[in-house]
Write an enzyme that holds these catalytic residues in place. Structure first.
Site, PDB file in Angstrom:
ATOM      1  N   LYS A 180      -2.594  10.716 -66.056  1.00 12.57           N
ATOM      2  CA  LYS A 180      -3.343   9.567 -65.495  1.00 12.57           C
ATOM      3  C   LYS A 180      -2.727   9.280 -64.138  1.00 12.57           C
ATOM      4  O   LYS A 180      -1.725   8.570 -64.024  1.00 12.57           O
ATOM      5  CB  LYS A 180      -3.217   8.370 -66.433  1.00 12.57           C
ATOM      6  CG  LYS A 180      -4.349   7.359 -66.370  1.00 12.57           C
ATOM      7  CD  LYS A 180      -4.577   6.721 -65.022  1.00 12.57           C
ATOM      8  CE  LYS A 180      -3.576   5.668 -64.640  1.00 12.57           C
ATOM      9  NZ  LYS A 180      -3.716   5.223 -63.214  1.00 12.57           N
ATOM     10  N   CYS A 288      10.603   6.178 -53.441  1.00 11.12           N
ATOM     11  CA  CYS A 288      11.513   5.466 -54.340  1.00 11.12           C
ATOM     12  C   CYS A 288      12.963   5.754 -53.978  1.00 11.12           C
ATOM     13  O   CYS A 288      13.860   5.049 -54.397  1.00 11.12           O
ATOM     14  CB  CYS A 288      11.258   5.876 -55.776  1.00 11.12           C
ATOM     15  SG  CYS A 288      11.500   7.623 -56.010  1.00 11.12           S
ATOM     16  N   GLU A 388      11.950  -5.347 -53.752  1.00 12.43           N
ATOM     17  CA  GLU A 388      11.657  -3.990 -53.280  1.00 12.43           C
ATOM     18  C   GLU A 388      10.529  -4.124 -52.256  1.00 12.43           C
ATOM     19  O   GLU A 388       9.454  -4.622 -52.574  1.00 12.43           O
ATOM     20  CB  GLU A 388      11.198  -3.099 -54.440  1.00 12.43           C
ATOM     21  CG  GLU A 388      10.877  -1.691 -53.968  1.00 12.43           C
ATOM     22  CD  GLU A 388      10.340  -0.765 -55.072  1.00 12.43           C
ATOM     23  OE1 GLU A 388       9.595  -1.235 -55.947  1.00 12.43           O
ATOM     24  OE2 GLU A 388      10.661   0.431 -55.014  1.00 12.43           O
TER      25      GLU A 388
HETATM   26  P1  NAD Z   1       2.522   0.969 -59.953  1.00 11.79           P
HETATM   27  O1  NAD Z   1       3.523   0.566 -60.958  1.00 11.79           O
HETATM   28  O2  NAD Z   1       1.641  -0.053 -59.362  1.00 11.79           O
HETATM   29  O3  NAD Z   1       1.531   2.073 -60.592  1.00 11.79           O
HETATM   30  C1  NAD Z   1       2.022   3.220 -61.254  1.00 11.79           C
HETATM   31  C2  NAD Z   1       0.999   3.645 -62.304  1.00 11.79           C
HETATM   32  O4  NAD Z   1       0.846   2.600 -63.253  1.00 11.79           O
HETATM   33  C3  NAD Z   1      -0.384   3.936 -61.738  1.00 11.79           C
HETATM   34  O5  NAD Z   1      -0.906   5.082 -62.372  1.00 11.79           O
HETATM   35  C4  NAD Z   1      -1.171   2.690 -62.097  1.00 11.79           C
HETATM   36  O6  NAD Z   1      -2.540   2.958 -62.314  1.00 11.79           O
HETATM   37  C5  NAD Z   1      -0.517   2.222 -63.375  1.00 11.79           C
HETATM   38  N1  NAD Z   1      -0.573   0.756 -63.510  1.00 11.79           N
HETATM   39  C6  NAD Z   1      -0.531  -0.166 -62.525  1.00 11.79           C
HETATM   40  N2  NAD Z   1      -0.584  -1.419 -63.039  1.00 11.79           N
HETATM   41  C7  NAD Z   1      -0.665  -1.278 -64.382  1.00 11.79           C
HETATM   42  C8  NAD Z   1      -0.750  -2.200 -65.472  1.00 11.79           C
HETATM   43  N3  NAD Z   1      -0.753  -3.517 -65.268  1.00 11.79           N
HETATM   44  N4  NAD Z   1      -0.819  -1.707 -66.708  1.00 11.79           N
HETATM   45  C9  NAD Z   1      -0.799  -0.385 -66.936  1.00 11.79           C
HETATM   46  N5  NAD Z   1      -0.730   0.547 -65.946  1.00 11.79           N
HETATM   47  C10 NAD Z   1      -0.659   0.101 -64.682  1.00 11.79           C
HETATM   48  O7  NAD Z   1       3.317   1.789 -58.821  1.00 11.79           O
HETATM   49  P2  NAD Z   1       2.762   2.321 -57.424  1.00 11.79           P
HETATM   50  O8  NAD Z   1       2.504   1.166 -56.515  1.00 11.79           O
HETATM   51  O9  NAD Z   1       1.702   3.333 -57.638  1.00 11.79           O
HETATM   52  O10 NAD Z   1       4.049   3.142 -56.914  1.00 11.79           O
HETATM   53  C11 NAD Z   1       5.087   2.534 -56.181  1.00 11.79           C
HETATM   54  C12 NAD Z   1       6.223   2.130 -57.085  1.00 11.79           C
HETATM   55  O11 NAD Z   1       6.675   3.263 -57.808  1.00 11.79           O
HETATM   56  C13 NAD Z   1       7.434   1.617 -56.356  1.00 11.79           C
HETATM   57  O12 NAD Z   1       7.962   0.529 -57.052  1.00 11.79           O
HETATM   58  C14 NAD Z   1       8.402   2.788 -56.381  1.00 11.79           C
HETATM   59  O13 NAD Z   1       9.762   2.463 -56.270  1.00 11.79           O
HETATM   60  C15 NAD Z   1       8.089   3.375 -57.686  1.00 11.79           C
HETATM   61  N6  NAD Z   1       8.477   4.779 -57.758  1.00 11.79           N
HETATM   62  C16 NAD Z   1       9.588   5.081 -58.489  1.00 11.79           C
HETATM   63  C17 NAD Z   1      10.018   6.389 -58.555  1.00 11.79           C
HETATM   64  C18 NAD Z   1      11.215   6.751 -59.361  1.00 11.79           C
HETATM   65  O14 NAD Z   1      11.446   7.926 -59.534  1.00 11.79           O
HETATM   66  N7  NAD Z   1      12.007   5.816 -59.855  1.00 11.79           N
HETATM   67  C19 NAD Z   1       9.295   7.405 -57.901  1.00 11.79           C
HETATM   68  C20 NAD Z   1       8.163   7.052 -57.164  1.00 11.79           C
HETATM   69  C21 NAD Z   1       7.763   5.726 -57.128  1.00 11.79           C
END
Ligand code: NAD
Length: 503
Positions: A180, A288, A388
């Site tokens: 997804k 990240c 962040e």
């Molecule tokens: P996000 O948490 O908004 O979304 C990630 C995924 O979760 C997406 O597929 C989204 O559709 C889903 N999602 C979003 N809200 C949801 C909800 N309420 N319920 C269920 N699913 C939901 O993250 P983003 O904005 O796409 O990515 C950026 C974030 O990811 C930053 O915080 C970054 O630090 C983090 N990140 C972490 C790593 C790591 O390895 N630790 C790597 C890349 C990104």
């Protein structure tokens, strides 16, 4: 890629090897962050769509699991070759939907490819262990077997690399997979799945469902989903971990970050400034592992801030697809405005806005651009330090001593990556010993582990026990079975009701 809604695409799921539309009738917009234009609609899966996809993946599992290790490795080799041949096409799709530069998109593909290369070694990675004669005539051995249907939920910032972190090892281990992707960047996953099928992956083994929380929640609850890998922000990572573990699933949920770079007084100031600029503003700070906070110890602070300041005007800001661009836009208008809001709060909370990227943003561009910003004299309690940011902002905190800087890092709720810049090997070694973070760089600002180690942070940057990809990825996507076996000489058989002994 079309540039206007009049040519808009409808982006589908990929289920059982075929493009599939949603039954929900719900869709979401996909933007080109460099133009600020909507370029497509993406289907949002319903509960029924997810149920259908999981059923397809479940049906594909027995045959895929029984496929020989050599054949799985062969498919991974072909998959690697096809990604390599299609780098330009993939990079263009990534850049169009995410906004990052083509060079950066190629960089994430290169790191993703490393994971495919690792998975090519699956026959060696799945070798078990064998103890002959554990008791007289009894042998004991351990196998690793796949889990079944596993799901991956991925963020917007690495549309190809993060899916490859997950699906390569999951598939090579013999699982079937439901991906997804982020609804903001739905196309790269489809392209990767297409290439995997061209490489010989049977239909149903790798499926892509597009969507939002509805799809995620169903995956977290579905009894046939055995494990969930997640990468995204901390609040959602925590939610995924709590919900999926409650439903009996194995979970690794990687969250957000606030990566600190500790610069000691003896560091090479020019090299540290180069590293800070590259790691802070690359991908417009939307990594990240981006450096977010610089902890400048003692007398290094003034020259370091000056050296960073001098470099910022030279960063070429522009559309990712345009040759020469070094920094693209932010992913959405909302995110651009949020980061601008944090810059405004930094000033009002008493930090020094040494370079204000909002000037650049206001200048001329239509997309979701923001210039590089440098906030000096930040401190805990300020929004620019506590949150962040995930944008092109470097925040400088001044510390008097190494101990003060270290305390700041260790008290931060995140623990993804961190780095120390120094010429003193003893200080670097002490930092490696002391610091509470999962990935540490010594004069390396973005210490993303190579694919034969594993990736993961500590504290609020990871929920779960196992890090992603590498050896821990293989562990995550398999479960172990220990067999105790006796093939006695039929002539020695007798009844014995005592507890089995090994001596
Ligand atoms: P996000 O948490 O908004 O979304 C990630 C995924 O979760 C997406 O597929 C989204 O559709 C889903 N999602 C979003 N809200 C949801 C909800 N309420 N319920 C269920 N699913 C939901 O993250 P983003 O904005 O796409 O990515 C950026 C974030 O990811 C930053 O915080 C970054 O630090 C983090 N990140 C972490 C790593 C790591 O390895 N630790 C790597 C890349 C990104």
């Amino acid at each position: 890629m079309p540039q206007s809604l009049s040519q808009a695409l409808l982006i589908n799921h990929l289920i059982g090897g075929e493009a599939a539309q949603t039954a929900s009738g719900r869709t979401g917009p996909v933007w080109n962050p460099a133009t600020g234009q909507q370029i497509a609609e993406v289907n949002f899966a319903s509960v029924e769509d997810v149920d259908h996809t999981v059923a397809v993946a479940k049906a594909a599992f027995p045959a895929w699991r029984a496929t020989s290790l050599s054949r799985r490795a062969e498919i991974m080799f072909k998959f690697r070759g096809l990604i390599d041949e299609n780098r330009d096409r993939l990079a263009e799709v990534i850049s169009t939907e995410n906004g990052k530069t083509l060079a950066d998109a190629r960089g994430e593909l290169a790191r993703g490819l490393e994971n495919v290369e690792f998975a090519c070694g699956i026959p060696a990675l799945l070798k078990g262990s064998y103890s002959e004669q554990s008791s007289t005539g009894v042998d004991v051995y351990q196998l690793r077997q796949p889990l079944g249907v596993v799901a991956g939920i991925t963020p917007f910032n690495f549309p190809a690399m993060v899916p490859l972190w997950m699906l390569t090892n999951a598939l090579a281990c013999g699982n079937t997979f439901v991906l997804k992707p982020s609804e903001k960047v739905p196309s790269a996953s489809l392209l990767l799945a297409d290439l995997a099928h061209q490489a010989g992956l049977p239909n149903g083994v790798l499926n892509v469902v597009q969507g939002d929380r509805v799809a995620v929640d169903r995956l977290l609850a579905h009894p046939d989903v055995k494990a969930v890998s997640f990468v995204g922000s901390t609040p959602i990572a925590r939610y995924i971990y709590e919900t999926a573990t409650r439903n009996g699933k194995r979970v690794q949920a990687l969250g957000g970050a606030k990566n600190h770079m500790l610069v000691l007084p003896d560091a090479d100031v020019e090299a540290a400034a180069d590293a800070a600029i590259s790691a802070g503003y690359g991908a417009a700070g939307q990594r990240c592992m981006a450096i977010s906070v610089i902890v400048a110890v003692g007398a290094v602070a003034d020259p370091l801030v000056a050296a960073i300041r001098k470099r910022i005007p030279k960063i070429k800001i522009g559309p990712g697809l345009e040759a020469g661009s070094e920094m693209g836009p932010l992913v959405t208008r909302e995110q651009r405005d949020r980061v601008a809001g944090i810059l405004a709060s930094a000033e009002s909370e008493g930090a020094t806005l040494a370079v204000d990227g909002r000037d650049e943003a206001a200048a001329s561009r239509e997309g979701f651009f923001l210039g590089a910003s440098l906030v000096d004299n930040a401190a805990p309690g300020m929004r620019c330090y506590d949150e962040e940011i995930f944008g092109p902002v470097l925040t400088v905190v001044r510390a008097k001593t190494y101990a003060e800087g270290l305390k700041l890092i260790n008290e931060n709720p995140y623990g993804n990556g961190t780095a120390i810049f120094t010429q003193n090997g003893g200080a670097a070694r002490q930092f490696q010993f002391d610091v509470e973070a999962g990935m540490v760089g010594i004069n390396v600002p973005i210490p993303v582990p190579v694919s034969y180690y594993s990736f993961g942070g500590w504290k609020s940057s990871l929920f779960g026990d196992l890090h992603m990809y590498g050896p821990e990825g293989i562990q995550f996507y398999t479960r172990s079975k220990v067999v105790t076996s006796r093939w006695p000489d039929p002539g020695t058989s007798k009844v014995d009701l005592g507890f089995p002994q090994v001596r």
